[in-house]
Design a protein around this motif. Structure first.
Motif, PDB file in Angstrom:
ATOM      1  N   LYS A  20       0.812  -1.213   0.000  1.00  0.00           N
ATOM      2  CA  LYS A  20       0.000   0.000   0.000  1.00  0.00           C
ATOM      3  C   LYS A  20       0.849   1.269   0.000  1.00  0.00           C
ATOM      4  O   LYS A  20       0.313   2.378  -0.037  1.00  0.00           O
ATOM      5  CB  LYS A  20      -0.953  -0.002   1.198  1.00  0.00           C
ATOM      6  N   MET A  21       2.151   1.110   0.050  1.00  0.00           N
ATOM      7  CA  MET A  21       3.037   2.270   0.055  1.00  0.00           C
ATOM      8  C   MET A  21       3.148   2.877  -1.341  1.00  0.00           C
ATOM      9  O   MET A  21       3.150   2.160  -2.341  1.00  0.00           O
ATOM     10  CB  MET A  21       4.417   1.882   0.557  1.00  0.00           C
ATOM     11  N   LYS A  22       3.279   4.191  -1.392  1.00  0.00           N
ATOM     12  CA  LYS A  22       3.513   4.884  -2.653  1.00  0.00           C
ATOM     13  C   LYS A  22       5.018   4.983  -2.884  1.00  0.00           C
ATOM     14  O   LYS A  22       5.779   5.323  -1.969  1.00  0.00           O
ATOM     15  CB  LYS A  22       2.902   6.277  -2.629  1.00  0.00           C
ATOM     16  N   LEU A  75       6.681  -7.500  -8.645  1.00  0.00           N
ATOM     17  CA  LEU A  75       6.526  -7.895  -7.241  1.00  0.00           C
ATOM     18  C   LEU A  75       5.176  -7.488  -6.651  1.00  0.00           C
ATOM     19  O   LEU A  75       4.899  -7.776  -5.493  1.00  0.00           O
ATOM     20  CB  LEU A  75       7.665  -7.291  -6.407  1.00  0.00           C
ATOM     21  N   GLY A  76       4.357  -6.814  -7.460  1.00  0.00           N
ATOM     22  CA  GLY A  76       3.013  -6.494  -7.006  1.00  0.00           C
ATOM     23  C   GLY A  76       2.793  -5.074  -6.534  1.00  0.00           C
ATOM     24  O   GLY A  76       1.716  -4.756  -6.003  1.00  0.00           O
ATOM     25  N   TYR A  77       3.769  -4.204  -6.729  1.00  0.00           N
ATOM     26  CA  TYR A  77       3.629  -2.805  -6.314  1.00  0.00           C
ATOM     27  C   TYR A  77       3.047  -2.002  -7.478  1.00  0.00           C
ATOM     28  O   TYR A  77       3.584  -2.007  -8.585  1.00  0.00           O
ATOM     29  CB  TYR A  77       4.982  -2.241  -5.879  1.00  0.00           C
ATOM     30  N   LYS A  78       1.965  -1.305  -7.218  1.00  0.00           N
ATOM     31  CA  LYS A  78       1.248  -0.619  -8.292  1.00  0.00           C
ATOM     32  C   LYS A  78       1.228   0.895  -8.149  1.00  0.00           C
ATOM     33  O   LYS A  78       1.064   1.612  -9.142  1.00  0.00           O
ATOM     34  CB  LYS A  78      -0.188  -1.149  -8.363  1.00  0.00           C
ATOM     35  N   ASP A  79       1.353   1.391  -6.937  1.00  0.00           N
ATOM     36  CA  ASP A  79       1.259   2.833  -6.697  1.00  0.00           C
ATOM     37  C   ASP A  79       2.638   3.464  -6.874  1.00  0.00           C
ATOM     38  O   ASP A  79       3.353   3.725  -5.898  1.00  0.00           O
ATOM     39  CB  ASP A  79       0.706   3.097  -5.295  1.00  0.00           C
ATOM     40  N   ILE A  80       3.025   3.676  -8.122  1.00  0.00           N
ATOM     41  CA  ILE A  80       4.367   4.155  -8.457  1.00  0.00           C
ATOM     42  C   ILE A  80       4.255   5.435  -9.278  1.00  0.00           C
ATOM     43  O   ILE A  80       3.486   5.499 -10.240  1.00  0.00           O
ATOM     44  CB  ILE A  80       5.150   3.100  -9.256  1.00  0.00           C
ATOM     45  N   ILE A 134       8.491   5.805  -0.204  1.00  0.00           N
ATOM     46  CA  ILE A 134       9.793   5.281  -0.612  1.00  0.00           C
ATOM     47  C   ILE A 134      10.255   6.034  -1.852  1.00  0.00           C
ATOM     48  O   ILE A 134       9.445   6.345  -2.730  1.00  0.00           O
ATOM     49  CB  ILE A 134       9.701   3.779  -0.937  1.00  0.00           C
ATOM     50  N   ALA A 135      11.547   6.320  -1.923  1.00  0.00           N
ATOM     51  CA  ALA A 135      12.095   6.962  -3.120  1.00  0.00           C
ATOM     52  C   ALA A 135      13.284   6.172  -3.636  1.00  0.00           C
ATOM     53  O   ALA A 135      14.194   5.839  -2.870  1.00  0.00           O
ATOM     54  CB  ALA A 135      12.518   8.403  -2.812  1.00  0.00           C
ATOM     55  N   LYS A 195      10.626  12.302   4.672  1.00  0.00           N
ATOM     56  CA  LYS A 195      10.609  11.013   5.377  1.00  0.00           C
ATOM     57  C   LYS A 195      10.428   9.807   4.452  1.00  0.00           C
ATOM     58  O   LYS A 195       9.852   8.781   4.845  1.00  0.00           O
ATOM     59  CB  LYS A 195       9.542  11.013   6.478  1.00  0.00           C
ATOM     60  N   CYS A 196      10.935   9.922   3.235  1.00  0.00           N
ATOM     61  CA  CYS A 196      10.937   8.776   2.327  1.00  0.00           C
ATOM     62  C   CYS A 196      12.088   7.844   2.669  1.00  0.00           C
ATOM     63  O   CYS A 196      13.224   8.299   2.850  1.00  0.00           O
ATOM     64  CB  CYS A 196      11.116   9.239   0.883  1.00  0.00           C
ATOM     65  N   HIS A 197      11.836   6.559   2.731  1.00  0.00           N
ATOM     66  CA  HIS A 197      12.921   5.587   2.794  1.00  0.00           C
ATOM     67  C   HIS A 197      13.665   5.655   1.465  1.00  0.00           C
ATOM     68  O   HIS A 197      13.050   5.820   0.398  1.00  0.00           O
ATOM     69  CB  HIS A 197      12.375   4.182   3.028  1.00  0.00           C
ATOM     70  N   LEU A 198      15.000   5.498   1.505  1.00  0.00           N
ATOM     71  CA  LEU A 198      15.815   5.790   0.331  1.00  0.00           C
ATOM     72  C   LEU A 198      16.559   4.576  -0.214  1.00  0.00           C
ATOM     73  O   LEU A 198      17.317   3.920   0.490  1.00  0.00           O
ATOM     74  CB  LEU A 198      16.846   6.866   0.673  1.00  0.00           C
TER      75      LEU A 198
END
Length: 316
Positions: free
Chosen positions: A8-10, A30-35, A69-70, A90-93
């Motif tokens: 659910k993360m962008k 891998l199933g990540y769609k909100d990109i 996440i970035a 606060k994006c994980h890098l």
């Protein structure tokens, strides 16, 4: 403990080159769609089937979408400033190697990472090669007593992207953070990964060549590690066909790795064992490193910034 739902993360991808697109395709797989993407030119949209609403040409506008996440995949010279802006939100890098081409604003980036308690990762995918993982296991055995390693990696730069002018690529331009030491820094990282911190280092660079570019095209390192291992490491943009071999000698063992043949030979007590990857694909390493990165976020692992930034001093 509350579980983080990573799906659910962008995710924000900064850049649109080959590595940015590789990460995008792997995340989709891998199933990540909100990109969403940040890119500085309109040309990007013509290369993809992404919807216009998912592409931003201003980083502040992209960050206003509140990504979690970035992935920093733009030119090396832009890595740190882009990472700082993302870290402030606060994006994980996930930062593609190398982190930077100089030390400007490095301490500032570290401070923001610590303050905002985000996870930081550098994309050295070779650490996730199955045979490198096997070598790591062998080297760590107490009875191996490793004392010497020799590594050579040569590629022909014009062959990387045949349809593009290699002289205009980031790898061939000093101002963009190019040069063989920075671009092919994987093997120096690999030596650090296998043998630990560097005690002494001597480096010789070559600039003049038929490629006619303003960066180092060949570089040779002589290294001594605190672990007692000596190493000769060579990288270049000039080898055709490409070559990538690693030899490791111990008092009780000899190790020979051929990257392009996907073979590992281990000789111990006059007995030889050969490991061969039959179905290995280069993209498997990229998938593995993304899975590792995302899992670290899930389990809230803390970054080890001393190790993450260690090699920079030897690359610039």
């Amino acid at each position: 403990m509350t579980q983080i739902n990573l799906k659910k993360m962008k995710i924000l991808i900064c850049g649109s080159g080959s590595i940015a697109m590789r990460h995008y395709k792997n995340l989709i797989f891998l199933g990540y769609k909100d990109i969403i993407f940040y890119k500085s030119t309109e040309y990007f949209r013509k290369k993809t089937n992404l919807k216009k609403k998912n592409i931003y040409y201003n980083l502040d506008k992209a960050l206003s979408q509140k990504p979690d996440i970035a992935f920093i995949c733009n030119d090396t010279s832009k890595h740190v400033n882009t990472a700082i802006q993302c870290a402030k939100k606060k994006c994980h890098l996930f930062v593609e190697k190398p982190i930077s081409h100089n030390l400007i604003n490095i301490q500032k980036l570290k401070g923001i990472i610590n303050k905002n308690k985000i996870f930081f990762f550098v994309g050295y995918m070779l650490r996730f090669h199955p045979l490198i993982e096997k070598i790591k296991e062998i080297v760590n055995q107490k009875n191996s007593k490793i004392f010497y390693a020799s590594s050579i990696w040569g590629e022909f730069l014009p062959d990387w992207h045949p349809l593009e002018n290699y002289k205009k690529s980031y790898a061939a331009n000093k101002n963009l953070g190019g040069g063989v030491k920075l671009t092919l820094s994987h093997d120096l990282d690999l030596m650090y990964y296998l043998f630990g911190k560097i005690k002494k280092i001597k480096n010789l660079d070559k600039y003049n060549s038929q490629l006619n570019i303003n960066v180092d095209v060949s570089s040779t390192y002589l290294l001594r590690f605190f672990s007692g291992v000596d190493c000769n490491l060579h990288i270049n943009y000039l080898s055709k066909p490409p070559i990538r071999d690693l030899k490791i000698l111990g008092e009780n063992i000899q190790i020979f790795f051929d990257y392009y043949k996907s073979t590992l030979k281990v000789i111990k007590k006059n007995r030889q064992k050969i490991y061969k990857l039959k179905n290995f694909k280069r993209n498997d390493m990229f998938l593995s490193e993304i899975k590792y990165f995302l899992n670290c976020i899930k389990i809230k692992k803390k970054s080890n910034l001393k190790n993450d930034f260690y090699l920079l001093n030897y690359l610039i």
